[in-house]
Design a protein around this motif. Structure first.
Motif, mmCIF file in Angstrom:
data_model
loop_
_atom_site.group_PDB
_atom_site.id
_atom_site.type_symbol
_atom_site.label_atom_id
_atom_site.label_comp_id
_atom_site.label_asym_id
_atom_site.label_seq_id
_atom_site.Cartn_x
_atom_site.Cartn_y
_atom_site.Cartn_z
ATOM 1 N N MET A 117 20.746 -8.899 2.436
ATOM 2 C CA MET A 117 20.154 -7.968 1.468
ATOM 3 C C MET A 117 18.656 -8.208 1.286
ATOM 4 O O MET A 117 17.948 -7.326 0.800
ATOM 5 N N ASN A 118 18.201 -9.392 1.641
ATOM 6 C CA ASN A 118 16.807 -9.769 1.396
ATOM 7 C C ASN A 118 15.891 -9.442 2.568
ATOM 8 O O ASN A 118 14.714 -9.781 2.551
ATOM 9 N N ARG A 119 16.422 -8.800 3.592
ATOM 10 C CA ARG A 119 15.615 -8.471 4.760
ATOM 11 C C ARG A 119 14.604 -7.387 4.425
ATOM 12 O O ARG A 119 14.893 -6.454 3.672
ATOM 13 N N ASN A 120 13.409 -7.509 4.972
ATOM 14 C CA ASN A 120 12.353 -6.517 4.736
ATOM 15 C C ASN A 120 12.456 -5.399 5.775
ATOM 16 O O ASN A 120 11.691 -5.342 6.737
ATOM 17 N N VAL A 121 13.432 -4.536 5.566
ATOM 18 C CA VAL A 121 13.598 -3.371 6.440
ATOM 19 C C VAL A 121 13.605 -2.127 5.570
ATOM 20 O O VAL A 121 13.860 -2.187 4.359
ATOM 21 N N ARG A 122 13.359 -0.999 6.192
ATOM 22 C CA ARG A 122 13.203 0.240 5.440
ATOM 23 C C ARG A 122 14.491 0.667 4.756
ATOM 24 O O ARG A 122 14.481 1.186 3.648
ATOM 25 N N GLU A 123 15.619 0.441 5.392
ATOM 26 C CA GLU A 123 16.902 0.909 4.851
ATOM 27 C C GLU A 123 17.600 -0.145 4.008
ATOM 28 O O GLU A 123 18.818 -0.114 3.840
ATOM 29 N N VAL A 124 16.843 -1.097 3.464
ATOM 30 C CA VAL A 124 17.479 -2.218 2.766
ATOM 31 C C VAL A 124 18.310 -1.743 1.557
ATOM 32 O O VAL A 124 19.347 -2.340 1.242
ATOM 33 N N ALA A 125 17.882 -0.674 0.892
ATOM 34 C CA ALA A 125 18.651 -0.188 -0.268
ATOM 35 C C ALA A 125 20.043 0.271 0.155
ATOM 36 O O ALA A 125 21.034 0.028 -0.552
ATOM 37 N N VAL A 126 20.116 0.925 1.310
ATOM 38 C CA VAL A 126 21.418 1.375 1.818
ATOM 39 C C VAL A 126 22.294 0.177 2.157
ATOM 40 O O VAL A 126 23.490 0.140 1.839
ATOM 41 N N TYR A 127 21.690 -0.831 2.821
ATOM 42 C CA TYR A 127 22.457 -2.022 3.191
ATOM 43 C C TYR A 127 22.971 -2.750 1.953
ATOM 44 O O TYR A 127 24.117 -3.222 1.916
ATOM 45 N N ARG A 128 22.108 -2.864 0.934
ATOM 46 C CA ARG A 128 22.524 -3.570 -0.282
ATOM 47 C C ARG A 128 23.702 -2.850 -0.939
ATOM 48 O O ARG A 128 24.662 -3.484 -1.393
ATOM 49 N N THR A 129 23.647 -1.537 -0.977
ATOM 50 C CA THR A 129 24.745 -0.770 -1.577
ATOM 51 C C THR A 129 26.030 -0.948 -0.781
ATOM 52 O O THR A 129 27.104 -1.176 -1.351
ATOM 53 N N ALA A 130 25.914 -0.852 0.544
ATOM 54 C CA ALA A 130 27.103 -0.973 1.395
ATOM 55 C C ALA A 130 27.738 -2.353 1.282
ATOM 56 O O ALA A 130 28.974 -2.483 1.272
ATOM 57 N N LEU A 131 26.907 -3.384 1.180
ATOM 58 C CA LEU A 131 27.450 -4.744 1.089
ATOM 59 C C LEU A 131 28.043 -5.039 -0.276
ATOM 60 O O LEU A 131 28.931 -5.880 -0.404
ATOM 61 N N TYR A 132 27.573 -4.324 -1.300
ATOM 62 C CA TYR A 132 28.058 -4.603 -2.654
ATOM 63 C C TYR A 132 29.274 -3.760 -3.033
ATOM 64 O O TYR A 132 30.054 -4.162 -3.900
ATOM 65 N N VAL A 133 29.437 -2.614 -2.412
ATOM 66 C CA VAL A 133 30.510 -1.683 -2.795
ATOM 67 C C VAL A 133 31.898 -2.345 -2.826
ATOM 68 O O VAL A 133 32.674 -2.109 -3.772
ATOM 69 N N PRO A 134 32.298 -3.183 -1.835
ATOM 70 C CA PRO A 134 33.638 -3.798 -1.918
ATOM 71 C C PRO A 134 33.883 -4.576 -3.200
ATOM 72 O O PRO A 134 35.029 -4.687 -3.644
ATOM 73 N N SER A 135 32.801 -5.092 -3.813
ATOM 74 C CA SER A 135 32.983 -5.855 -5.049
ATOM 75 C C SER A 135 33.375 -4.975 -6.219
ATOM 76 O O SER A 135 33.854 -5.478 -7.240
ATOM 77 N N LEU A 136 33.160 -3.663 -6.087
ATOM 78 C CA LEU A 136 33.487 -2.751 -7.170
ATOM 79 C C LEU A 136 34.957 -2.344 -7.164
ATOM 80 O O LEU A 136 35.441 -1.762 -8.134
ATOM 81 N N VAL A 137 35.651 -2.620 -6.069
ATOM 82 C CA VAL A 137 37.068 -2.258 -5.983
ATOM 83 C C VAL A 137 37.882 -3.214 -6.851
ATOM 84 O O VAL A 137 37.775 -4.433 -6.694
ATOM 85 N N PRO A 138 38.683 -2.709 -7.777
ATOM 86 C CA PRO A 138 39.494 -3.599 -8.629
ATOM 87 C C PRO A 138 40.442 -4.462 -7.792
ATOM 88 O O PRO A 138 40.890 -4.059 -6.711
ATOM 89 N N ALA A 139 40.756 -5.631 -8.325
ATOM 90 C CA ALA A 139 41.591 -6.587 -7.588
ATOM 91 C C ALA A 139 42.974 -6.006 -7.287
ATOM 92 O O ALA A 139 43.516 -6.220 -6.200
ATOM 93 N N PHE A 140 43.559 -5.252 -8.241
ATOM 94 C CA PHE A 140 44.902 -4.729 -7.986
ATOM 95 C C PHE A 140 44.871 -3.654 -6.896
ATOM 96 O O PHE A 140 45.783 -3.567 -6.067
ATOM 97 N N ALA A 141 43.769 -2.846 -6.860
ATOM 98 C CA ALA A 141 43.657 -1.835 -5.805
ATOM 99 C C ALA A 141 43.458 -2.499 -4.442
ATOM 100 O O ALA A 141 44.055 -2.077 -3.438
ATOM 101 N N MET A 142 42.621 -3.528 -4.403
ATOM 102 C CA MET A 142 42.421 -4.259 -3.153
ATOM 103 C C MET A 142 43.723 -4.908 -2.679
ATOM 104 O O MET A 142 43.994 -4.983 -1.469
ATOM 105 N N SER A 143 44.546 -5.348 -3.625
ATOM 106 C CA SER A 143 45.823 -5.968 -3.253
ATOM 107 C C SER A 143 46.734 -4.952 -2.574
ATOM 108 O O SER A 143 47.395 -5.253 -1.568
ATOM 109 N N PHE A 144 46.784 -3.727 -3.090
ATOM 110 C CA PHE A 144 47.596 -2.688 -2.456
ATOM 111 C C PHE A 144 47.080 -2.364 -1.055
ATOM 112 O O PHE A 144 47.861 -2.125 -0.128
ATOM 113 N N ILE A 145 45.754 -2.345 -0.897
ATOM 114 C CA ILE A 145 45.162 -2.094 0.429
ATOM 115 C C ILE A 145 45.594 -3.172 1.415
ATOM 116 O O ILE A 145 45.964 -2.893 2.554
ATOM 117 N N PHE A 146 45.596 -4.426 0.959
ATOM 118 C CA PHE A 146 45.964 -5.523 1.857
ATOM 119 C C PHE A 146 47.458 -5.504 2.170
ATOM 120 O O PHE A 146 47.871 -5.967 3.243
#
Length: 320
Positions: A117-146
């Motif tokens: 996330m700390n890389r100095n690239v133009r699309e860093v905002a997109v990368y940060r969002t993509a890398l953080y999104v899995p953390s927003l999934v509730p634990a019970f929903a992630m459990s069903f996915i697994f």
């Protein structure tokens, strides 16, 4: 002359102490009341939602209580039972197994995510969002996915395995592999710790890296001699919160095993066993004793980590 010089600081201290003991003025008392009024929501929250449940659990832990009848005093009986209960031992071992893998792996995964996330690239905002999104999934929903992901008949894991000639495996059917699945699930929530790492990385002066490059330091040497020492307070924070979270692992095991803690008690973690005693077996006194023991162990582990942190944590950049 020497005596007068030596007693002067003591005399000033006595005068200062007398000044401190003077009665508060009306203005100071008014400021105190105003300050207490401002922090009253926090005080009420701590008293009602932290201190009262803590004291109540401690008292209930000394009784035999089902939640429906009058508590019966048993002294330390619940604690003695907890130390003799084989299922308590199994749940402790399962929890330690999980914490021993999930915490260090989580620290490394979060650090790698933060550096990406700390890389100095133009699309860093997109990368940060993509890398953080899995953390927003509730634990019970992630459990069903697994549950679907590792299904032995049609799960994606076994589909990929079959491409390479492997046989279908039931990862949730073996005690050890079931725990490892839960450890891997926990890494999808590393985004929160990664954000804290990212804040720490952004606070490291760039001039230190520039000076290191001028001296010919490699990327690995810069990481080992600059990044890690200056990031050590953040690592300590994530380590403490990671241990606390690992000791309270519950949702994933409850959803994956429908609250049973199987197979063969392989995912019977401490919090799940506590929950079953409280709400399945109606043994609130015994469950409270387990909660008090978990509280004591958590405090002891936090104190041990803080004590050990004096050897590797650097709080001052200029002193590093």
């Amino acid at each position: 002359m020497v005596t007068a010089t030596a007693t002067a600081p003591a005399a000033r201290a006595v005068r200062g102490a007398k000044e401190h003991r003077r009665p508060w003025s009306a203005r100071e008392r008014r400021q105190l009341r105003l300050g207490l009024l401002f922090i009253s929501p926090w005080l009420v929250g701590v008293l009602v939602f932290v201190l009262y449940p803590l004291v109540y659990s401690l008292v209930i832990s000394l009784t035999r209580y089902s939640g429906m009848q009058t508590p019966v005093w048993v002294g330390l009986g619940n604690y003695i039972t907890a130390f003799a209960d084989p299922l308590t031992g199994i749940s402790v071992r399962n929890t330690l197994f999980y914490a021993g893998l999930a915490v260090p792996i989580g620290l490394v995964v979060a650090l790698v995510l933060a550096m990406a996330m700390n890389r100095n690239v133009r699309e860093v905002a997109v990368y940060r969002t993509a890398l953080y999104v899995p953390s927003l999934v509730p634990a019970f929903a992630m459990s069903f996915i697994f549950i679907v992901f590792v299904n032995p008949q049609f799960g994606l894991f076994n589909q990929v395995l079959s491409i390479f000639g492997g046989e279908n495996v039931n990862l949730l059917g073996e005690p050890t592999t079931a725990k490892i699945v839960i450890v891997l699930m926990a890494q999808l929530g590393a985004g929160n710790a990664a954000l804290i790492y990212l804040a720490g990385l952004r606070n490291i002066p760039v001039t230190l890296y520039e000076a290191a490059r001028v001296d010919g330091a490699s990327a690995w040497r810069q990481f080992r001699s600059i990044t890690l020492p200056l990031l050590s307070p953040v690592i300590l924070f994530n380590l403490i919160t990671g241990i606390s979270g690992a000791l309270q692992i519950f949702t994933e095991a409850y959803v994956l095993t429908n609250g049973a803690g199987g197979p063969d008690n392989g995912t019977l973690f401490y919090m799940l066993y506590l929950y079953k005693n409280a709400f399945s077996y109606a043994q609130l006194g015994y469950a409270s004793a387990l909660a008090v023991l978990l509280f004591v162990v958590g405090i002891a582990l936090a104190g041990l980590v803080y004590w050990l942190s004096r050897r590797f944590v650097h709080y001052d950049v200029s002193a590093g």
